[in-house]
Design a protein around this motif. Structure first.
Motif, short mmCIF file in Angstrom:
data_model
loop_
_atom_site.label_atom_id
_atom_site.label_comp_id
_atom_site.label_asym_id
_atom_site.label_seq_id
_atom_site.Cartn_x
_atom_site.Cartn_y
_atom_site.Cartn_z
N GLN A 235 -36.80 2.36 1.25
CA GLN A 235 -37.61 1.05 1.35
C GLN A 235 -38.49 1.30 2.59
O GLN A 235 -38.93 0.32 3.00
CB GLN A 235 -36.93 -0.16 1.27
N LEU A 236 -38.66 2.31 3.06
CA LEU A 236 -39.45 2.52 4.28
C LEU A 236 -40.99 3.22 3.72
O LEU A 236 -41.35 4.23 3.90
CB LEU A 236 -38.92 3.85 5.15
N PHE A 237 -41.46 2.06 3.01
CA PHE A 237 -42.76 2.55 2.66
C PHE A 237 -43.75 2.81 3.57
O PHE A 237 -44.81 3.64 3.13
CB PHE A 237 -43.19 1.41 1.48
N ALA A 238 -44.03 2.18 4.44
CA ALA A 238 -45.11 2.36 5.53
C ALA A 238 -44.97 3.83 6.11
O ALA A 238 -45.89 4.40 6.15
CB ALA A 238 -44.97 1.46 6.76
N ALA A 239 -43.61 4.38 6.35
CA ALA A 239 -43.63 5.48 6.89
C ALA A 239 -43.89 6.88 5.82
O ALA A 239 -44.43 7.73 6.26
CB ALA A 239 -42.09 5.77 7.24
N PRO A 244 -47.96 11.64 5.40
CA PRO A 244 -48.80 12.51 4.85
C PRO A 244 -50.31 11.85 4.82
O PRO A 244 -51.16 12.30 3.93
CB PRO A 244 -48.31 12.61 3.68
N LEU A 245 -50.54 10.89 5.50
CA LEU A 245 -51.84 9.89 5.10
C LEU A 245 -53.18 10.91 5.19
O LEU A 245 -53.98 10.59 4.34
CB LEU A 245 -52.07 8.57 6.18
N LEU A 248 -53.28 13.04 2.03
CA LEU A 248 -53.57 12.25 0.89
C LEU A 248 -55.00 11.69 0.76
O LEU A 248 -55.68 11.80 -0.22
CB LEU A 248 -52.51 10.88 0.96
N ALA A 249 -55.49 11.28 1.77
CA ALA A 249 -56.88 10.90 2.05
C ALA A 249 -57.97 11.86 1.67
O ALA A 249 -58.82 11.77 1.10
CB ALA A 249 -57.14 10.00 3.35
N ASP A 250 -57.79 12.82 2.36
CA ASP A 250 -58.94 13.96 2.37
C ASP A 250 -58.92 14.62 0.90
O ASP A 250 -59.98 14.41 0.21
CB ASP A 250 -58.49 15.11 3.62
N ALA A 251 -57.53 14.85 0.38
CA ALA A 251 -57.62 15.66 -0.98
C ALA A 251 -58.06 14.49 -1.94
O ALA A 251 -58.76 14.84 -3.04
CB ALA A 251 -56.38 16.10 -1.21
N GLY A 322 -54.86 4.08 9.06
CA GLY A 322 -55.85 4.23 8.07
C GLY A 322 -57.13 4.53 8.84
O GLY A 322 -58.02 5.27 8.42
N LEU A 323 -57.54 3.60 9.94
CA LEU A 323 -58.67 3.55 10.55
C LEU A 323 -58.56 5.10 11.35
O LEU A 323 -59.61 5.69 11.39
CB LEU A 323 -58.58 2.46 11.75
N GLY A 324 -57.61 5.67 11.93
CA GLY A 324 -57.50 6.95 12.37
C GLY A 324 -57.98 7.99 11.49
O GLY A 324 -58.78 8.87 11.80
N VAL A 325 -57.49 7.99 10.30
CA VAL A 325 -57.74 8.98 9.39
C VAL A 325 -59.37 8.80 8.98
O VAL A 325 -59.78 9.88 8.53
CB VAL A 325 -56.84 8.82 7.97
#
Length: 340
Positions: A235-239, A244-245, A248-251, A322-325
């Motif tokens: 249940q550690l969804f944020a982590a 891998p953010l 995940l975002a780039d791809a 998310g803002l950093g990515v």
């Protein structure tokens, strides 16, 4: 956590690093002769370079993790055999694709079989949500796992890029294991993979002497995906999202852009944000340094969200991450100003 509990993961990092580096040094002459990666539309390299160092990375990871799991006197250190079998199977698929390209559909089916073996051999009690029917949850996880395996492969297109991703992610998992927030079995796998990637790093330093190849990137994606799944099961969804953010975002954004433009998204290309950065005047070392720094920041946010156990902190951490990515991807997509 006591010293006796910390010691197995510390040993895993050190031994896997030495073993990975030693195997790469030993097999590199063979790779130069039989497994050259020739430049194509996706490549960032300009001359044929040996590929297949993933053989060493995966061998070191599985041997070290398996040995420690079998002999360390630590409770809850049982790694599912399906993880080892699936990683070896998908590594063989990747090796075959490195030597002689496999068509897209058979390749996806074989990768899907490896992901399914991990998911569908797990106990029915291992769930993310008790509300969602098991078959729907496992089906969605199968699609997510297949995507994650491939996105790690897609993102492995620059010297040190996968090192800049895998080391902070696995390092954060080891720390979470030390804090007691991550299963010990997954901690050992993460520690062994972290060490194996550190052993690979000197050989992949720009300009790389050897590449991972699909034999490395595919099982690395599988192992990282399994470790992230353990966070979700806890249940550690944020982590599980933060670590891998960037990948995940780039791809994902790149894939969607290519689909919207009706481009053959399955074909080799150079439209990932990190690839566009090198076309926009960023050096390879600058790109991977920024990705590494971003991933360290995401790891800090993931650990903070886990330790805080607060929904508010989860939202804040995810938003900041998310803002950093988004900022890094924006920078990569713009031409770097020329310096005088």
């Amino acid at each position: 956590m006591t010293i006796s509990q910390l010691l197995p993961s510390i040993i895993a990092v050190g031994v896997a690093a030495l073993l990975s580096a030693g195997i790469i040094w030993a097999i590199r002459p063979w790779l130069l002769q039989y497994a050259l990666a020739r430049p194509n539309a996706r490549s960032s390299h300009r001359v044929p370079t040996a590929q297949g160092a993933g053989v060493a990375v995966i061998a070191a990871t599985l041997l070290v993790a398996g040995t420690i799991a079998g002999y360390a006197a630590v409770p809850d250190l049982s790694i599912p055999p399906a993880i080892f079998a699936a990683a070896l199977f998908i590594a063989v698929v990747g090796f075959a694709d490195d030597i002689r390209s496999i068509p897209v559909v058979p390749r996806l089916l074989l990768q899907g079989a490896a992901v399914a073996a991990v998911l569908f051999t797990a106990s029915d009690d291992v769930r993310i949500s008790a509300v969602c029917p098991l078959w729907i949850e496992r089906g969605l996880l199968l699609l997510a796992g297949l995507w994650f395996v491939n996105l790690v492969n897609f993102m492995d297109g620059l010297d040190w890029m996968t090192v800049a991703e895998a080391v902070p992610v696995t390092g954060a998992m080891v720390l979470l294991g030390w804090f007691g927030d991550f299963p010990m079995a997954a901690t050992i796998v993460a520690a062994a993979l972290c060490g194996a990637m550190l052993g690979f790093a000197p050989f992949n330093r720009p300009v790389a002497k050897v590449f991972l190849g699909d034999v490395g990137s595919l099982p690395i994606g599988l192992l990282l995906g399994w470790c992230l799944l353990q966070l979700a099961y806890s249940q550690l969804f944020a982590a599980a999202l933060l670590l891998p953010l960037y990948y995940l975002a780039d791809a994902t954004v790149t894939l969607l852009r290519r689909m919207i433009r009706r481009e053959p998204f399955w074909a080799a290309h150079r439209s990932h944000f990190y690839q566009r950065a090198t076309d926009n005047g960023f050096s390879v070392l600058r790109v991977v340094s920024e990705v590494f720094a971003l991933n360290v920041g995401l790891a800090v946010l993931a650990i903070a969200s886990t330790r805080a156990q607060s929904a508010v902190i989860d939202v804040i951490s995810t938003t900041v991450g998310g803002l950093g990515v988004a900022l890094v991807m924006y920078r990569f997509s713009r031409r770097r100003p020329a310096t005088s």
